[in-house]
Design a protein around this motif. Structure first.
Motif, PDB file in Angstrom:
ATOM      1  N   LYS A 183     -15.267 -11.480  12.424  1.00 24.69           N
ATOM      2  CA  LYS A 183     -16.688 -11.843  12.499  1.00 24.69           C
ATOM      3  C   LYS A 183     -17.165 -11.619  13.928  1.00 24.69           C
ATOM      4  N   ILE A 184     -18.221 -10.845  14.032  1.00 24.06           N
ATOM      5  CA  ILE A 184     -18.808 -10.555  15.337  1.00 24.06           C
ATOM      6  C   ILE A 184     -20.300 -10.845  15.251  1.00 24.06           C
ATOM      7  N   SER A 185     -20.798 -11.613  16.208  1.00 24.51           N
ATOM      8  CA  SER A 185     -22.241 -11.828  16.293  1.00 24.51           C
ATOM      9  C   SER A 185     -22.687 -11.518  17.711  1.00 24.51           C
ATOM     10  N   ALA A 186     -23.855 -10.937  17.827  1.00 25.28           N
ATOM     11  CA  ALA A 186     -24.412 -10.600  19.136  1.00 25.28           C
ATOM     12  C   ALA A 186     -25.899 -10.924  19.131  1.00 25.28           C
ATOM     13  N   LYS A 187     -26.323 -11.555  20.212  1.00 27.87           N
ATOM     14  CA  LYS A 187     -27.731 -11.920  20.360  1.00 27.87           C
ATOM     15  C   LYS A 187     -28.218 -11.349  21.685  1.00 27.87           C
ATOM     16  N   ALA A 188     -29.277 -10.551  21.617  1.00 27.23           N
ATOM     17  CA  ALA A 188     -29.856  -9.944  22.819  1.00 27.23           C
ATOM     18  C   ALA A 188     -31.170 -10.645  23.139  1.00 27.23           C
ATOM     19  N   THR A 189     -31.314 -11.053  24.398  1.00 21.77           N
ATOM     20  CA  THR A 189     -32.555 -11.682  24.847  1.00 21.77           C
ATOM     21  C   THR A 189     -33.068 -10.960  26.083  1.00 21.77           C
ATOM     22  N   ALA A 190     -34.376 -11.027  26.259  1.00 15.46           N
ATOM     23  CA  ALA A 190     -35.016 -10.397  27.412  1.00 15.46           C
ATOM     24  C   ALA A 190     -36.135 -11.312  27.892  1.00 15.46           C
ATOM     25  N   PRO A 191     -36.455 -11.240  29.178  1.00 15.09           N
ATOM     26  CA  PRO A 191     -37.565 -12.061  29.685  1.00 15.09           C
ATOM     27  C   PRO A 191     -38.873 -11.677  28.987  1.00 15.09           C
ATOM     28  N   SER A 192     -39.651 -12.689  28.628  1.00 14.95           N
ATOM     29  CA  SER A 192     -40.945 -12.418  27.995  1.00 14.95           C
ATOM     30  C   SER A 192     -42.052 -12.501  29.049  1.00 14.95           C
ATOM     31  N   GLY A 214     -44.697 -14.241  29.020  1.00 12.84           N
ATOM     32  CA  GLY A 214     -45.169 -15.603  29.227  1.00 12.84           C
ATOM     33  C   GLY A 214     -44.145 -16.492  29.903  1.00 12.84           C
ATOM     34  N   GLY A 215     -43.042 -15.935  30.335  1.00  8.82           N
ATOM     35  CA  GLY A 215     -41.970 -16.718  30.940  1.00  8.82           C
ATOM     36  C   GLY A 215     -40.926 -17.080  29.897  1.00  8.82           C
ATOM     37  N   GLY A 216     -39.744 -17.388  30.345  1.00 10.97           N
ATOM     38  CA  GLY A 216     -38.666 -17.705  29.414  1.00 10.97           C
ATOM     39  C   GLY A 216     -38.063 -16.444  28.824  1.00 10.97           C
ATOM     40  N   ASP A 217     -37.178 -16.644  27.893  1.00 16.07           N
ATOM     41  CA  ASP A 217     -36.528 -15.507  27.234  1.00 16.07           C
ATOM     42  C   ASP A 217     -37.028 -15.353  25.805  1.00 16.07           C
ATOM     43  N   GLN A 218     -37.052 -14.111  25.377  1.00 15.45           N
ATOM     44  CA  GLN A 218     -37.471 -13.761  24.024  1.00 15.45           C
ATOM     45  C   GLN A 218     -36.288 -13.088  23.333  1.00 15.45           C
ATOM     46  N   VAL A 219     -36.041 -13.455  22.080  1.00 15.19           N
ATOM     47  CA  VAL A 219     -34.955 -12.824  21.324  1.00 15.19           C
ATOM     48  C   VAL A 219     -35.373 -11.401  20.992  1.00 15.19           C
ATOM     49  N   ALA A 220     -34.566 -10.457  21.402  1.00 13.87           N
ATOM     50  CA  ALA A 220     -34.827  -9.053  21.074  1.00 13.87           C
ATOM     51  C   ALA A 220     -34.243  -8.745  19.703  1.00 13.87           C
ATOM     52  N   PHE A 221     -32.948  -9.054  19.529  1.00 12.18           N
ATOM     53  CA  PHE A 221     -32.335  -8.872  18.213  1.00 12.18           C
ATOM     54  C   PHE A 221     -31.098  -9.740  18.090  1.00 12.18           C
ATOM     55  N   VAL A 222     -30.723  -9.956  16.840  1.00  9.82           N
ATOM     56  CA  VAL A 222     -29.491 -10.673  16.498  1.00  9.82           C
ATOM     57  C   VAL A 222     -28.796  -9.839  15.434  1.00  9.82           C
ATOM     58  N   PRO A 274     -36.698 -10.344  15.248  1.00 10.62           N
ATOM     59  CA  PRO A 274     -37.751 -11.317  14.951  1.00 10.62           C
ATOM     60  C   PRO A 274     -39.058 -11.136  15.713  1.00 10.62           C
ATOM     61  N   ASN A 275     -39.036 -10.454  16.836  1.00 10.90           N
ATOM     62  CA  ASN A 275     -40.252 -10.317  17.639  1.00 10.90           C
ATOM     63  C   ASN A 275     -40.767  -8.888  17.711  1.00 10.90           C
ATOM     64  N   ALA A 276     -40.388  -8.074  16.742  1.00  9.29           N
ATOM     65  CA  ALA A 276     -40.860  -6.690  16.724  1.00  9.29           C
ATOM     66  C   ALA A 276     -42.346  -6.682  16.431  1.00  9.29           C
ATOM     67  N   PRO A 277     -43.097  -5.785  16.966  1.00  7.48           N
ATOM     68  CA  PRO A 277     -42.730  -4.706  17.866  1.00  7.48           C
ATOM     69  C   PRO A 277     -42.742  -5.107  19.339  1.00  7.48           C
ATOM     70  N   ALA A 278     -43.151  -6.352  19.644  1.00  6.67           N
ATOM     71  CA  ALA A 278     -43.230  -6.768  21.051  1.00  6.67           C
ATOM     72  C   ALA A 278     -41.875  -6.687  21.737  1.00  6.67           C
ATOM     73  N   SER A 279     -40.797  -7.014  21.013  1.00 13.48           N
ATOM     74  CA  SER A 279     -39.467  -6.981  21.631  1.00 13.48           C
ATOM     75  C   SER A 279     -39.060  -5.562  22.011  1.00 13.48           C
ATOM     76  N   LEU A 280     -39.491  -4.584  21.242  1.00 11.07           N
ATOM     77  CA  LEU A 280     -39.169  -3.191  21.557  1.00 11.07           C
ATOM     78  C   LEU A 280     -39.879  -2.758  22.839  1.00 11.07           C
ATOM     79  N   GLN A 281     -41.109  -3.205  23.007  1.00 14.31           N
ATOM     80  CA  GLN A 281     -41.878  -2.853  24.205  1.00 14.31           C
ATOM     81  C   GLN A 281     -41.380  -3.631  25.423  1.00 14.31           C
ATOM     82  N   ALA A 282     -40.971  -4.891  25.209  1.00 12.09           N
ATOM     83  CA  ALA A 282     -40.512  -5.724  26.328  1.00 12.09           C
ATOM     84  C   ALA A 282     -39.221  -5.186  26.930  1.00 12.09           C
ATOM     85  N   LEU A 283     -38.415  -4.534  26.129  1.00 13.99           N
ATOM     86  CA  LEU A 283     -37.137  -4.028  26.618  1.00 13.99           C
ATOM     87  C   LEU A 283     -37.228  -2.649  27.252  1.00 13.99           C
ATOM     88  N   ALA A 284     -38.386  -2.026  27.187  1.00 11.45           N
ATOM     89  CA  ALA A 284     -38.518  -0.682  27.746  1.00 11.45           C
ATOM     90  C   ALA A 284     -38.116  -0.704  29.219  1.00 11.45           C
TER      91      ALA A 284
END
Length: 166
Positions: free
Chosen positions: A76-85, A87-95, A39-49
């Motif tokens: 059924k398997i679900s996985a949610k990856a989050t990383a610090p953004s 601006g503070g807080g966490d940002q969803v990288a992928f689900v 949901p936050n591409a491409p920022a999520s790709l850069q944030a996780l570098a």
């Protein structure tokens, strides 16, 4: 169906010397539903570098009887990856969410062994395939492959029995 080396010889209700071979076969395996969200591409790709995201994984196993000898097991398997953004807080990288099914043909399995087979052994056989699908989906989404740790389906089964007892 495939004969297994397990044999229910001399069980109650059988005549002496009579044997029933326990049989099971995987009829088919399939992806029922697969979803990957970035949901936050491409920022999520850069944030996780260079960072390791926090990953929350949920697993559920369901069973449905198709007929007297065929059962559908759904993992059924679900996985949610989050990383610090920034601006503070966490940002969803992928689900990623996967509903992976298999049809099992089963004969001569004692009733008390059927549920453990369907909720422990069956998903254990399915897991490596589901794990590969999730790894490919996360890699194709631009992230490192999400390699899930092995799952102890026996512990999940015991937890489900304890929850049902309450």
């Amino acid at each position: 169906m495939t004969d297994t080396p397990e044999t229910a010889a001399g069980t109650e209700g059988q005549a002496a010397g009579e044997q029933q071979n326990v049989e099971f076969a995987v009829i088919s395996q399939y992806v029922r539903d697969l979803s990957f969200e970035n949901p936050n591409a491409p920022a999520s790709l850069q944030a996780l570098a260079g960072q390791k995201p926090a990953i929350d994984v949920n697993v559920n196993v369901g069973v449905r009887k198709m007929n007297d000898e065929v059962y559908e097991v759904e993992l059924k398997i679900s996985a949610k990856a989050t990383a610090p953004s920034e601006g503070g807080g966490d940002q969803v990288a992928f689900v990623v969410e996967l509903a992976y099914g298999a049809l099992y043909g089963i004969r001569n399995v004692p009733e008390e062994a059927l549920k453990p087979f369907l909720l422990i052994q069956a998903p254990s056989m399915m897991f490596p395939f589901a794990r590969a699908i999730i790894a490919d989906a996360s890699r194709d989404g631009g992230f490192p492959p999400l390699l899930l740790e092995p799952i102890n389906f026996h512990a999940l089964y015991r937890a489900q029995l304890a929850q049902e007892a309450q």
